[in-house]
Design a protein around this motif. Structure first.
Motif, mmCIF file in Angstrom:
data_model
loop_
_atom_site.group_PDB
_atom_site.id
_atom_site.type_symbol
_atom_site.label_atom_id
_atom_site.label_comp_id
_atom_site.label_asym_id
_atom_site.label_seq_id
_atom_site.Cartn_x
_atom_site.Cartn_y
_atom_site.Cartn_z
ATOM 1 N N GLN A 115 0.831 -1.211 0.000
ATOM 2 C CA GLN A 115 0.000 0.000 0.000
ATOM 3 C C GLN A 115 0.861 1.255 0.000
ATOM 4 N N ARG A 116 1.906 1.206 -0.808
ATOM 5 C CA ARG A 116 2.772 2.366 -0.993
ATOM 6 C C ARG A 116 2.695 2.823 -2.447
ATOM 7 N N PRO A 117 2.943 4.114 -2.700
ATOM 8 C CA PRO A 117 2.984 4.572 -4.089
ATOM 9 C C PRO A 117 4.078 3.845 -4.866
ATOM 10 N N LEU A 118 3.788 3.509 -6.106
ATOM 11 C CA LEU A 118 4.782 2.907 -6.986
ATOM 12 C C LEU A 118 5.376 4.020 -7.841
ATOM 13 N N LEU A 119 6.660 4.283 -7.666
ATOM 14 C CA LEU A 119 7.361 5.284 -8.462
ATOM 15 C C LEU A 119 8.036 4.571 -9.629
ATOM 16 N N VAL A 120 7.609 4.910 -10.838
ATOM 17 C CA VAL A 120 8.128 4.256 -12.038
ATOM 18 C C VAL A 120 8.938 5.265 -12.835
ATOM 19 N N PHE A 154 7.409 20.167 -5.227
ATOM 20 C CA PHE A 154 6.128 19.499 -5.471
ATOM 21 C C PHE A 154 6.019 18.153 -4.750
ATOM 22 N N PRO A 155 7.004 17.245 -4.898
ATOM 23 C CA PRO A 155 6.901 15.957 -4.198
ATOM 24 C C PRO A 155 6.846 16.110 -2.685
ATOM 25 N N ASN A 156 7.658 17.022 -2.133
ATOM 26 C CA ASN A 156 7.659 17.231 -0.680
ATOM 27 C C ASN A 156 6.308 17.716 -0.168
ATOM 28 N N ASP A 157 5.630 18.506 -0.991
ATOM 29 C CA ASP A 157 4.337 19.052 -0.580
ATOM 30 C C ASP A 157 3.247 17.995 -0.532
ATOM 31 N N LEU A 158 3.524 16.817 -1.064
ATOM 32 C CA LEU A 158 2.534 15.727 -1.043
ATOM 33 C C LEU A 158 2.898 14.612 -0.064
ATOM 34 N N LEU A 159 4.006 14.786 0.658
ATOM 35 C CA LEU A 159 4.499 13.718 1.523
ATOM 36 C C LEU A 159 3.446 13.218 2.503
ATOM 37 N N GLN A 160 2.906 14.124 3.308
ATOM 38 C CA GLN A 160 1.976 13.728 4.364
ATOM 39 C C GLN A 160 0.677 13.188 3.789
ATOM 40 N N GLU A 161 0.207 13.823 2.722
ATOM 41 C CA GLU A 161 -1.076 13.409 2.143
ATOM 42 C C GLU A 161 -1.011 11.987 1.590
ATOM 43 N N LEU A 162 0.101 11.663 0.918
ATOM 44 C CA LEU A 162 0.242 10.317 0.356
ATOM 45 C C LEU A 162 0.565 9.287 1.430
ATOM 46 N N ILE A 209 0.218 5.316 -8.587
ATOM 47 C CA ILE A 209 1.332 5.080 -9.501
ATOM 48 C C ILE A 209 1.853 6.439 -9.954
ATOM 49 N N ILE A 210 3.142 6.675 -9.704
ATOM 50 C CA ILE A 210 3.775 7.945 -10.012
ATOM 51 C C ILE A 210 4.838 7.702 -11.073
ATOM 52 N N LEU A 262 14.495 13.467 -7.323
ATOM 53 C CA LEU A 262 13.385 13.633 -6.391
ATOM 54 C C LEU A 262 13.915 13.591 -4.962
ATOM 55 N N PRO A 263 13.263 14.274 -4.023
ATOM 56 C CA PRO A 263 13.766 14.342 -2.640
ATOM 57 C C PRO A 263 13.822 12.970 -1.968
ATOM 58 N N ASP A 264 14.825 12.774 -1.132
ATOM 59 C CA ASP A 264 14.995 11.496 -0.433
ATOM 60 C C ASP A 264 13.786 11.150 0.432
ATOM 61 N N ALA A 265 13.226 12.153 1.099
ATOM 62 C CA ALA A 265 12.072 11.895 1.964
ATOM 63 C C ALA A 265 10.897 11.362 1.171
ATOM 64 N N PHE A 266 10.765 11.838 -0.045
ATOM 65 C CA PHE A 266 9.691 11.354 -0.919
ATOM 66 C C PHE A 266 9.989 9.930 -1.387
ATOM 67 N N LEU A 267 11.235 9.680 -1.778
ATOM 68 C CA LEU A 267 11.622 8.358 -2.272
ATOM 69 C C LEU A 267 11.431 7.286 -1.204
ATOM 70 N N ARG A 268 11.654 7.638 0.065
ATOM 71 C CA ARG A 268 11.514 6.655 1.144
ATOM 72 C C ARG A 268 10.082 6.136 1.262
ATOM 73 N N ARG A 269 9.136 6.917 0.809
ATOM 74 C CA ARG A 269 7.735 6.541 0.958
ATOM 75 C C ARG A 269 7.201 5.771 -0.250
ATOM 76 N N CYS A 270 8.057 5.535 -1.241
ATOM 77 C CA CYS A 270 7.630 4.886 -2.473
ATOM 78 C C CYS A 270 8.292 3.513 -2.650
ATOM 79 N N PHE A 271 7.644 2.680 -3.436
ATOM 80 C CA PHE A 271 8.289 1.473 -3.951
ATOM 81 C C PHE A 271 8.775 1.854 -5.348
ATOM 82 N N PHE A 272 10.064 1.651 -5.600
ATOM 83 C CA PHE A 272 10.681 2.171 -6.820
ATOM 84 C C PHE A 272 10.891 1.073 -7.859
ATOM 85 N N HIS A 273 10.664 1.444 -9.130
ATOM 86 C CA HIS A 273 11.027 0.525 -10.216
ATOM 87 C C HIS A 273 11.469 1.338 -11.434
#
Length: 278
Positions: free
Chosen positions: A26-31, A124-132, A155-156, A164-175
């Protein structure tokens, strides 16, 4: 239900694993991946495979994170107050719901596509951290908190144009979607053009990969451009023999593959050298 390749979309095993892992966590998928590798289409195919509706938020250079939540139209409210419109007494009449709000309040789970996030400002990504992360946000004008009824599949996509900011990347599953190898690209072509002759396909793909691998090329042609080129070849009823005659010249309909003058000039110089050496 899990995501797999479909009759319209060929997904390598590592991509299907990534999609299903992100859904499970249940994490955002960063593609990420070069343009034209099917990142946007992936979200649509995931929605189809999971039998879910899809909401698409296409990010531009001027897009602000707040627009994904909501926008308050103060100008319209001021105008209506001057006209004596009774709607001004309810501020909710001037709240425009963004894609995240729509996804959060949907009656069932949805796929939310945030497309080309790297086009926007670095904040932009940082501004969505808490919401996502929390799947909720506060509407200051009405005092209400909007919480996700059903956590969406997020899916992002990114063309890797900026970090992209590290704090944002930590909240995503990356591919990272690698460019398909010859066999995978052949399978992708077969999905789109099932009746293409094998000789034409083999010759065209050989030329295509030669162009991609050419030293000094500035803009390598993508999967989508390969499909456009093959569509034109079929429309012109060209054969493998027609393509073979182009070995020391620009390829037929090269405008579908070469997208800037530097690459065209590079190819012309190499073609001239090849002809001179015969």
């Amino acid at each position: 239900m899990k995501f797999t390749s479909t009759d319209r979309y060929i997904a390598p095993e590592d991509l299907t694993v990534a999609v299903n892992a992100a859904v499970t966590l249940q994490r955002p998928l960063l593609v990420k991946g070069e343009p034209g590798t099917g990142k946007t289409e992936l979200a649509r195919e995931v929605a189809t495979a999971l039998n879910l509706p899809i909401l698409e938020w296409h990010v531009k250079s001027t897009t602000r994170a707040q627009q994904g939540l909501y926008e308050y139209d103060a100008v319209s409210r001021l105008r209506d107050s001057q006209l004596g419109d009774a709607r001004v007494h309810d501020v909710k009449n001037y709240i425009r719901k963004g894609k995240l709000w729509q996804a959060f309040e949907a009656e069932s789970r949805v796929v939310l596509l945030i497309d080309e996030i790297d086009k926007a400002d670095i904040e932009f990504p940082n501004d969505l951290l808490q919401e996502l992360d929390r799947m909720e946000f506060h509407v200051y004008e009405t005092g209400e908190t909007i919480r996700a009824t059903h956590r969406p599949v997020v899916i992002i996509t990114s063309n890797n144009e900026k970090e992209l900011p590290d704090a944002f990347l930590r909240r995503c599953f990356f591919h990272f979607i690698r460019f398909p190898d010859a066999e995978t690209l052949r399978a992708i072509v077969r999905v789109h053009f099932p009746a293409i002759k094998e000789t034409l396909l083999s010759t065209a793909l050989t030329q295509f990969f030669e162009i991609r691998d050419m030293p000094g090329i500035k803009k390598k042609p993508s999967t989508s451009e390969a499909l456009d080129w093959l569509k034109l070849l079929l429309a012109e009823d060209l054969t493998a023999e027609d393509l073979a005659r182009d070995k020391v010249a620009l390829p037929r309909l090269h405008g579908a593959l070469l997208k800037n003058e530097q690459d065209v000039h590079l190819f012309e110089r190499l073609a001239f050298m090849a002809r001179s050496g015969r």
